[in-house]
Motif scaffolding. Sequence first.
Motif, PDB file in Angstrom:
ATOM      1  N   SER A 184     -11.205  36.384 119.973  1.00 50.23           N
ATOM      2  CA  SER A 184     -11.332  36.202 121.422  1.00 50.23           C
ATOM      3  C   SER A 184     -10.285  35.261 122.002  1.00 50.23           C
ATOM      4  O   SER A 184     -10.121  35.184 123.226  1.00 50.23           O
ATOM      5  N   THR A 185      -9.551  34.549 121.142  1.00 49.47           N
ATOM      6  CA  THR A 185      -8.549  33.592 121.612  1.00 49.47           C
ATOM      7  C   THR A 185      -7.153  34.208 121.725  1.00 49.47           C
ATOM      8  O   THR A 185      -6.223  33.549 122.188  1.00 49.47           O
ATOM      9  N   ILE A 186      -6.998  35.457 121.283  1.00 50.95           N
ATOM     10  CA  ILE A 186      -5.686  36.097 121.240  1.00 50.95           C
ATOM     11  C   ILE A 186      -5.472  36.979 122.474  1.00 50.95           C
ATOM     12  O   ILE A 186      -6.312  37.825 122.787  1.00 50.95           O
ATOM     13  N   PRO A 187      -4.350  36.827 123.186  1.00 48.75           N
ATOM     14  CA  PRO A 187      -4.055  37.695 124.327  1.00 48.75           C
ATOM     15  C   PRO A 187      -3.704  39.110 123.854  1.00 48.75           C
ATOM     16  O   PRO A 187      -2.936  39.280 122.895  1.00 48.75           O
ATOM     17  N   VAL A 188      -4.271  40.119 124.519  1.00 46.52           N
ATOM     18  CA  VAL A 188      -4.015  41.522 124.170  1.00 46.52           C
ATOM     19  C   VAL A 188      -3.552  42.274 125.410  1.00 46.52           C
ATOM     20  O   VAL A 188      -4.226  42.235 126.449  1.00 46.52           O
ATOM     21  N   PHE A 189      -2.418  42.947 125.293  1.00 45.33           N
ATOM     22  CA  PHE A 189      -1.941  43.849 126.348  1.00 45.33           C
ATOM     23  C   PHE A 189      -2.257  45.270 125.894  1.00 45.33           C
ATOM     24  O   PHE A 189      -1.713  45.740 124.913  1.00 45.33           O
ATOM     25  N   LYS A 224      -4.236  37.795 135.227  1.00 45.56           N
ATOM     26  CA  LYS A 224      -4.730  37.265 133.956  1.00 45.56           C
ATOM     27  C   LYS A 224      -4.021  37.855 132.742  1.00 45.56           C
ATOM     28  O   LYS A 224      -4.399  37.564 131.610  1.00 45.56           O
ATOM     29  N   VAL A 225      -2.997  38.681 132.980  1.00 42.87           N
ATOM     30  CA  VAL A 225      -2.235  39.226 131.862  1.00 42.87           C
ATOM     31  C   VAL A 225      -1.592  38.089 131.075  1.00 42.87           C
ATOM     32  O   VAL A 225      -0.941  37.211 131.647  1.00 42.87           O
ATOM     33  N   GLY A 226      -1.792  38.077 129.782  1.00 45.80           N
ATOM     34  CA  GLY A 226      -1.246  37.025 128.929  1.00 45.80           C
ATOM     35  C   GLY A 226      -2.253  35.944 128.579  1.00 45.80           C
ATOM     36  O   GLY A 226      -1.976  35.084 127.755  1.00 45.80           O
ATOM     37  N   GLU A 227      -3.432  36.001 129.201  1.00 47.03           N
ATOM     38  CA  GLU A 227      -4.485  35.054 128.860  1.00 47.03           C
ATOM     39  C   GLU A 227      -5.307  35.605 127.688  1.00 47.03           C
ATOM     40  O   GLU A 227      -5.268  36.810 127.404  1.00 47.03           O
ATOM     41  N   ARG A 250       6.806  43.185 129.759  1.00 44.78           N
ATOM     42  CA  ARG A 250       7.815  42.108 129.754  1.00 44.78           C
ATOM     43  C   ARG A 250       7.202  40.804 130.235  1.00 44.78           C
ATOM     44  O   ARG A 250       7.414  39.742 129.639  1.00 44.78           O
ATOM     45  N   LEU A 251       6.432  40.875 131.321  1.00 43.07           N
ATOM     46  CA  LEU A 251       5.799  39.667 131.856  1.00 43.07           C
ATOM     47  C   LEU A 251       4.774  39.106 130.872  1.00 43.07           C
ATOM     48  O   LEU A 251       4.631  37.882 130.745  1.00 43.07           O
ATOM     49  N   PHE A 252       4.048  39.984 130.186  1.00 42.97           N
ATOM     50  CA  PHE A 252       3.093  39.562 129.153  1.00 42.97           C
ATOM     51  C   PHE A 252       3.814  38.796 128.050  1.00 42.97           C
ATOM     52  O   PHE A 252       3.407  37.679 127.664  1.00 42.97           O
ATOM     53  N   LEU A 253       4.911  39.364 127.543  1.00 44.61           N
ATOM     54  CA  LEU A 253       5.658  38.711 126.465  1.00 44.61           C
ATOM     55  C   LEU A 253       6.324  37.422 126.938  1.00 44.61           C
ATOM     56  O   LEU A 253       6.393  36.439 126.198  1.00 44.61           O
ATOM     57  N   LYS A 254       6.809  37.421 128.157  1.00 44.57           N
ATOM     58  CA  LYS A 254       7.448  36.227 128.710  1.00 44.57           C
ATOM     59  C   LYS A 254       6.447  35.076 128.785  1.00 44.57           C
ATOM     60  O   LYS A 254       6.804  33.914 128.574  1.00 44.57           O
ATOM     61  N   LYS A 255       5.184  35.404 129.058  1.00 45.20           N
ATOM     62  CA  LYS A 255       4.148  34.378 129.186  1.00 45.20           C
ATOM     63  C   LYS A 255       3.713  33.863 127.820  1.00 45.20           C
ATOM     64  O   LYS A 255       3.541  32.652 127.637  1.00 45.20           O
TER      65      LYS A 255
END
Length: 261
Positions: A184-189, A224-227, A250-255
């Motif tokens: 639950s602590t890992i961001p998933v796109f 909330k993308v990247g959270e 890209r924004l997900f990875l940048k975060k």
Amino acid sequence: MSLPLTFVTITPKAKHTATVIFAHGLGDDGLEFSNNKEMRTIASQLPHIKWVFPNAPERSITAWKGDSRRRSSTRGWLDVLHEPLMYSSEYDDIQEYDEGIMQSVKHLDAFIKSEIDSGISEGRVVLGGFGQGGAIALIAGLGGSQWRGASDTKDGWKLGGIISLGGWLPMREKYNKRLAMHASTIPVFWGHGVQNESVTWGLSWESAKFIEDKVEVRHGQYTKVGEPGVSFMSYGVGQWMVESEMEDLRLFLKKILPLEG
């Protein structure tokens, strides 16, 4: 260390401080996937990230047997038991299917370990994939020790993030039971095309919803993308990637993998 599969790399143009390991889809290979325009564009926009594209092993595809239009085997991370693709609880009870997935998990584990051994921290490694590559990334990236058997990875990896493009969960009951304690602590796109006929949007969304009692699942919440948790994003395409999806990725990875000095 010696890696169990051949692979292709997009070398970072700046100082290498993060890595994305990306698994291709069924019947594809690392070279072809790494050469597509979308991948090359996003790699050029994130010059500190190394991209690694492993080649899945050749495997027999159950659903293709007897079909003269298709080869009986191809590169794949897991078997396809039925077409059209659907979820069935029977998958959870087939030992050979389970063992095939566990073997692919071990293969990807070797690539993750290689990056960590080279000096990249665990939290600066992202595991992703397309189609069934996305499925195996969800399993290996969020799954615990039960997907690995005897292993020194303890309860899975605490990676920087997971990417699933057009993926789904092929074994839901076992997946839920085998999630790592820290999943639950890992961001998933998790991106999916609403017109995807190979892996339907409904199959993918049902898969995401199935784990929401253990992992937060959000649909279309761009802020909330990247959270931590799953950001499930829908796109008006079939089974491929579009510019808007690549920009969100890209924004997900940048975060989650910001440029370091």
